[in-house]
Design a protein around this motif. Structure first.
Motif, mmCIF file in Angstrom:
data_model
loop_
_atom_site.group_PDB
_atom_site.id
_atom_site.type_symbol
_atom_site.label_atom_id
_atom_site.label_comp_id
_atom_site.label_asym_id
_atom_site.label_seq_id
_atom_site.Cartn_x
_atom_site.Cartn_y
_atom_site.Cartn_z
ATOM 1 N N THR A 164 42.193 48.923 48.756
ATOM 2 C CA THR A 164 41.326 48.255 47.794
ATOM 3 C C THR A 164 40.987 49.253 46.705
ATOM 4 O O THR A 164 40.560 50.370 46.989
ATOM 5 C CB THR A 164 40.029 47.776 48.473
ATOM 6 O OG1 THR A 164 40.365 46.906 49.534
ATOM 7 C CG2 THR A 164 39.136 47.055 47.488
ATOM 8 N N ALA A 165 41.184 48.849 45.458
ATOM 9 C CA ALA A 165 40.852 49.717 44.332
ATOM 10 C C ALA A 165 40.408 48.855 43.154
ATOM 11 O O ALA A 165 41.094 47.897 42.789
ATOM 12 C CB ALA A 165 42.058 50.560 43.929
ATOM 13 N N ALA A 166 39.255 49.171 42.602
ATOM 14 C CA ALA A 166 38.742 48.500 41.400
ATOM 15 C C ALA A 166 38.685 46.982 41.577
ATOM 16 O O ALA A 166 39.197 46.232 40.752
ATOM 17 C CB ALA A 166 39.564 48.874 40.180
ATOM 18 N N ASN A 167 38.087 46.537 42.664
ATOM 19 C CA ASN A 167 37.924 45.107 42.965
ATOM 20 C C ASN A 167 39.243 44.364 43.131
ATOM 21 O O ASN A 167 39.306 43.162 42.920
ATOM 22 C CB ASN A 167 37.074 44.408 41.903
ATOM 23 C CG ASN A 167 35.616 44.729 42.052
ATOM 24 O OD1 ASN A 167 35.177 45.169 43.100
ATOM 25 N ND2 ASN A 167 34.861 44.506 41.005
ATOM 26 N N VAL A 168 40.290 45.059 43.497
ATOM 27 C CA VAL A 168 41.596 44.440 43.755
ATOM 28 C C VAL A 168 42.070 44.894 45.133
ATOM 29 O O VAL A 168 42.106 46.083 45.427
ATOM 30 C CB VAL A 168 42.633 44.836 42.679
ATOM 31 C CG1 VAL A 168 44.003 44.297 43.029
ATOM 32 C CG2 VAL A 168 42.196 44.345 41.314
ATOM 33 N N ILE A 169 42.423 43.926 45.967
ATOM 34 C CA ILE A 169 42.973 44.232 47.285
ATOM 35 C C ILE A 169 44.476 44.023 47.210
ATOM 36 O O ILE A 169 44.950 42.949 46.862
ATOM 37 C CB ILE A 169 42.347 43.324 48.367
ATOM 38 C CG1 ILE A 169 40.849 43.575 48.455
ATOM 39 C CG2 ILE A 169 43.013 43.569 49.715
ATOM 40 C CD1 ILE A 169 40.128 42.682 49.428
ATOM 41 N N TYR A 170 45.212 45.066 47.527
ATOM 42 C CA TYR A 170 46.668 45.008 47.476
ATOM 43 C C TYR A 170 47.191 44.467 48.802
ATOM 44 O O TYR A 170 46.868 44.980 49.864
ATOM 45 C CB TYR A 170 47.244 46.385 47.177
ATOM 46 C CG TYR A 170 46.924 46.840 45.776
ATOM 47 C CD1 TYR A 170 47.733 46.473 44.714
ATOM 48 C CD2 TYR A 170 45.788 47.587 45.512
ATOM 49 C CE1 TYR A 170 47.432 46.859 43.419
ATOM 50 C CE2 TYR A 170 45.474 47.975 44.226
ATOM 51 C CZ TYR A 170 46.300 47.608 43.183
ATOM 52 O OH TYR A 170 45.985 47.989 41.906
ATOM 53 N N LEU A 171 47.989 43.425 48.708
ATOM 54 C CA LEU A 171 48.588 42.789 49.871
ATOM 55 C C LEU A 171 50.099 42.968 49.796
ATOM 56 O O LEU A 171 50.648 43.249 48.724
ATOM 57 C CB LEU A 171 48.246 41.290 49.876
ATOM 58 C CG LEU A 171 46.767 40.914 49.759
ATOM 59 C CD1 LEU A 171 46.623 39.433 49.476
ATOM 60 C CD2 LEU A 171 46.020 41.302 51.003
#
Length: 164
Positions: free
Chosen positions: A57-64
């Motif tokens: 999770t980085a800068a309100n983005v969750i990488y899937l």
């Protein structure tokens, strides 16, 4: 004053003070730790869609990640949108499995029927081409859908604005 009333007074004061401190601590006590709403959504995606793994999770983005996608992210509440799903296919013309993944994830995130989300994602991707160009923005079921096609891949972004 009698000796008996003198002994009761400090005991009554101590009892009142202890009761007051207990009430203050119970009112100001910390609540149990809860996961963020966006983390809950990522967990639901992982548990309900086969092949989805949750990354950083980085800068309100969750990488899937998923085998059908080149890039796959879940954007948490920001200034312009409540939630956002971004998926990039590895080909210029996405496979039906990619559209099914986008529909499933969108249905979970935005709590809409999967059939409707599949119809919206398919419409957005099908509009890419000669008539509408390689950058299409459309509204479907109060969602903003933005599809982009380059020479090597296609992507779709599904979001709901904060005012919706």
């Amino acid at each position: 004053m009698t000796l008996n009333s003198e002994l009761r007074r400090p005991t009554l004061l101590a009892t009142t003070l202890a009761l007051f401190i207990a009430m203050a601590l119970s009112l100001s006590g910390t609540s149990p730790a809860r996961a963020d709403r966006c983390d809950d959504l990522a967990g639901q995606l992982k548990s309900q869609i086969d092949g989805v793994t949750v990354g950083k999770t980085a800068a309100n983005v969750i990488y899937l990640t998923h085998p059908q996608t080149k890039e796959f992210t879940l954007g948490c509440a920001g200034r312009n949108y409540a939630n956002q799903l971004y998926a990039k296919a590895d080909s210029r013309k996405p496979k039906p499995a990619f559209l099914d993944l986008v529909a499933s994830a969108s249905a979970i995130i935005f709590t809409l029927p999967k059939d409707d989300m599949l119809r919206g994602a398919s419409r957005c991707i099908k509009r890419l081409g000669i008539f509408y160009g390689n950058d299409v923005t459309m509204r479907y079921r109060r969602l903003d859908m933005h599809c982009v096609r380059t020479k090597t891949d296609a992507s779709i972004t599904v979001s709901r604005g904060t005012d919706q």
